[in-house]
Design an enzyme around this catalytic site. Structure first.
Site, PDB file in Angstrom:
ATOM      1  N   ASN A 295      54.634  90.162 -95.977  1.00  0.00           N
ATOM      2  CA  ASN A 295      52.734  91.186 -94.705  1.00  0.00           C
ATOM      3  C   ASN A 295      52.462  91.775 -95.275  1.00  0.00           C
ATOM      4  O   ASN A 295      53.121  93.130 -95.146  1.00  0.00           O
ATOM      5  CB  ASN A 295      53.158  90.227 -93.461  1.00  0.00           C
ATOM      6  CG  ASN A 295      51.827  90.964 -93.109  1.00  0.00           C
ATOM      7  OD1 ASN A 295      50.801  91.546 -93.541  1.00  0.00           O
ATOM      8  ND2 ASN A 295      52.082  91.208 -91.438  1.00  0.00           N
TER       9      ASN A 295
ATOM     10  N   LYS B 104      49.521  93.692 -94.927  1.00  0.00           N
ATOM     11  CA  LYS B 104      49.143  94.153 -93.459  1.00  0.00           C
ATOM     12  C   LYS B 104      47.694  94.707 -94.838  1.00  0.00           C
ATOM     13  O   LYS B 104      47.141  94.587 -95.678  1.00  0.00           O
ATOM     14  CB  LYS B 104      49.835  95.184 -93.245  1.00  0.00           C
ATOM     15  CG  LYS B 104      51.016  94.642 -92.363  1.00  0.00           C
ATOM     16  CD  LYS B 104      51.959  95.308 -91.177  1.00  0.00           C
ATOM     17  CE  LYS B 104      52.608  95.231 -91.032  1.00  0.00           C
ATOM     18  NZ  LYS B 104      53.700  95.566 -90.279  1.00  0.00           N
TER      19      LYS B 104
ATOM     20  N   GLU C 216      49.647  92.692 -84.621  1.00  0.00           N
ATOM     21  CA  GLU C 216      48.736  93.871 -84.671  1.00  0.00           C
ATOM     22  C   GLU C 216      47.379  93.402 -84.560  1.00  0.00           C
ATOM     23  O   GLU C 216      46.615  93.700 -83.831  1.00  0.00           O
ATOM     24  CB  GLU C 216      48.646  94.151 -85.976  1.00  0.00           C
ATOM     25  CG  GLU C 216      50.079  94.876 -85.946  1.00  0.00           C
ATOM     26  CD  GLU C 216      50.656  95.144 -87.249  1.00  0.00           C
ATOM     27  OE1 GLU C 216      50.185  94.852 -88.228  1.00  0.00           O
ATOM     28  OE2 GLU C 216      51.723  96.202 -87.959  1.00  0.00           O
TER      29      GLU C 216
ATOM     30  N   GLU D 104      58.540  87.634 -84.381  1.00  0.00           N
ATOM     31  CA  GLU D 104      58.686  89.123 -84.180  1.00  0.00           C
ATOM     32  C   GLU D 104      58.319  90.324 -83.546  1.00  0.00           C
ATOM     33  O   GLU D 104      57.654  89.912 -82.657  1.00  0.00           O
ATOM     34  CB  GLU D 104      57.176  89.486 -85.490  1.00  0.00           C
ATOM     35  CG  GLU D 104      57.191  89.161 -86.808  1.00  0.00           C
ATOM     36  CD  GLU D 104      56.016  89.477 -87.596  1.00  0.00           C
ATOM     37  OE1 GLU D 104      57.028  89.512 -88.427  1.00  0.00           O
ATOM     38  OE2 GLU D 104      55.363  89.491 -86.737  1.00  0.00           O
TER      39      GLU D 104
ATOM     40  N   GLY E 242      57.664  97.618 -87.638  1.00  0.00           N
ATOM     41  CA  GLY E 242      57.821  99.322 -88.838  1.00  0.00           C
ATOM     42  C   GLY E 242      57.909 100.417 -88.088  1.00  0.00           C
ATOM     43  O   GLY E 242      57.642 101.086 -88.185  1.00  0.00           O
TER      44      GLY E 242
ATOM     45  N   SER F 254      61.123  95.315 -89.740  1.00  0.00           N
ATOM     46  CA  SER F 254      62.002  95.830 -90.278  1.00  0.00           C
ATOM     47  C   SER F 254      63.040  95.039 -90.784  1.00  0.00           C
ATOM     48  O   SER F 254      64.334  95.509 -90.735  1.00  0.00           O
ATOM     49  CB  SER F 254      62.688  96.717 -89.138  1.00  0.00           C
ATOM     50  OG  SER F 254      61.625  97.810 -88.448  1.00  0.00           O
TER      51      SER F 254
HETATM   52  P1  PGA Z   1      57.725  95.148 -90.675  1.00  0.00           P
HETATM   53  O1  PGA Z   1      56.865  94.597 -90.922  1.00  0.00           O
HETATM   54  O2  PGA Z   1      58.540  94.337 -91.891  1.00  0.00           O
HETATM   55  O3  PGA Z   1      57.424  96.322 -91.479  1.00  0.00           O
HETATM   56  O4  PGA Z   1      58.583  95.494 -89.707  1.00  0.00           O
HETATM   57  C1  PGA Z   1      57.409  92.859 -90.396  1.00  0.00           C
HETATM   58  C2  PGA Z   1      55.820  92.041 -89.680  1.00  0.00           C
HETATM   59  O5  PGA Z   1      54.733  92.624 -89.073  1.00  0.00           O
HETATM   60  O6  PGA Z   1      55.229  91.456 -90.021  1.00  0.00           O
END
Ligand code: PGA
Length: 258
Positions: free
Chosen positions: A13, A15, A101, A170, A176, A214
């Site tokens: 992802n 983002k 998000e 998640e 993040g 993460s």
């Molecule tokens: P991250 O994000 O691996 O940076 O924690 C995962 C996500 O939001 O899909």
């Protein structure tokens, strides 16, 4: 009849990151690094303006491409929205739906997320339904009820077609932040989601349950070993070619031990 899944699923992802030059470098590194077809299913969810670039650079490779959101409407006066049909035109294989998000910053409700999943399914695109609790909800002992409520809305709106979706657990507090859920914490929630799916639809074991939050090159193997963790949704680490390839390698190993 329930059939266990073959192979793990690793989805990046991105983002709201990237540009034409950086994307080209990352996608080439990925394709070059996967010279031998992986036993895992691999994909990247890129920002909508880069779907045609992804389609061009990934066509014929083992890497699928997907989008990060889809409109709840089919077409019409919805300025700025992108429909499932439009995504289909770019060969999109899957789309993230209800990422935390979007739930948080765009006030997406459970019902809206369920409608978006419907739109994707109608266009032949696999929705990856994201569910997960906030830290406050976890501390209040609400983890199971929150993820069950989020998934129930999708089951309610999509009925038997729910067996065609993917689900990503998640935990919001792990996204993040560098604080990943332990394999045991993640497995516990995945087992709850699996049981909920089994109670609701036939062929529930075809629904891949991904963990996200993460996930990185060092923790992926332990997470992917868990019985109900069928793959990973990877944010930050999917922006670094070597890290993402290393997670895919862990997934290939985990799948080989089935
Ligand atoms: P991250 O994000 O691996 O940076 O924690 C995962 C996500 O939001 O899909």
């Amino acid at each position: 009849m329930n059939q266990p899944l073959a192979g793990k699923r690793i989805v990046g992802n991105w983002k709201m990151n990237g540009d034409l030059a950086a994307n080209a470098q990352l996608l080439r590194a990925l394709v070059d690094g996967l010279q031998q077809a992986p036993t895992s299913h691999v994909g990247v969810c890129v920002p909508a303006p880069y779907l045609s670039q992804a389609a061009q650079l990934l066509a014929g490779s083992p890497v699928c491409w997907g989008a990060q959101d889809v409109s709840a409407h089919a077409s019409g006066a919805y300025t700025g929205e992108v429909s499932a049909h439009m995504l289909r035109d770019f060969g999109v294989r899957f789309v993230l739906v209800g990422h935390s998000e979007r739930r948080q910053h765009h006030a997406e409700s459970d019902a809206l997320v369920a409608t978006k999943a419907q739109q994707a399914l109608a266009a032949g695109i696999t929705p990856i339904i994201c569910v997960g609790e906030t830290l406050q909800e976890r501390e209040a002992g609400l983890t199971e009820s929150v993820v069950r409520r989020q998934l129930a809305a999708v089951i309610h709106a999509n009925g038997a077609c729910t067996s065609e979706v993917w689900v990503a657990y998640e935990p919001v507090w792990a996204i993040g932040t560098g604080h990943t859920a332990t394999p045991e914490q993640a497995q516990q929630v995945h087992a709850v989601l699996r049981a909920q799916l089994r109670a609701a639809v036939d062929r529930a074991d075809r629904v891949p349950l991904l963990y996200g939050g993460s996930m990185n090159a060092s923790n992926a193997a332990a997470l992917l070993e868990q019985a109900d963790i069928d793959g990973g949704l990877v944010g930050g680490a999917s922006l670094k070619g070597a890290d993402f390839l290393s997670i895919i390698a862990s997934a290939n190993n985990a799948a080989a031990t089935y």
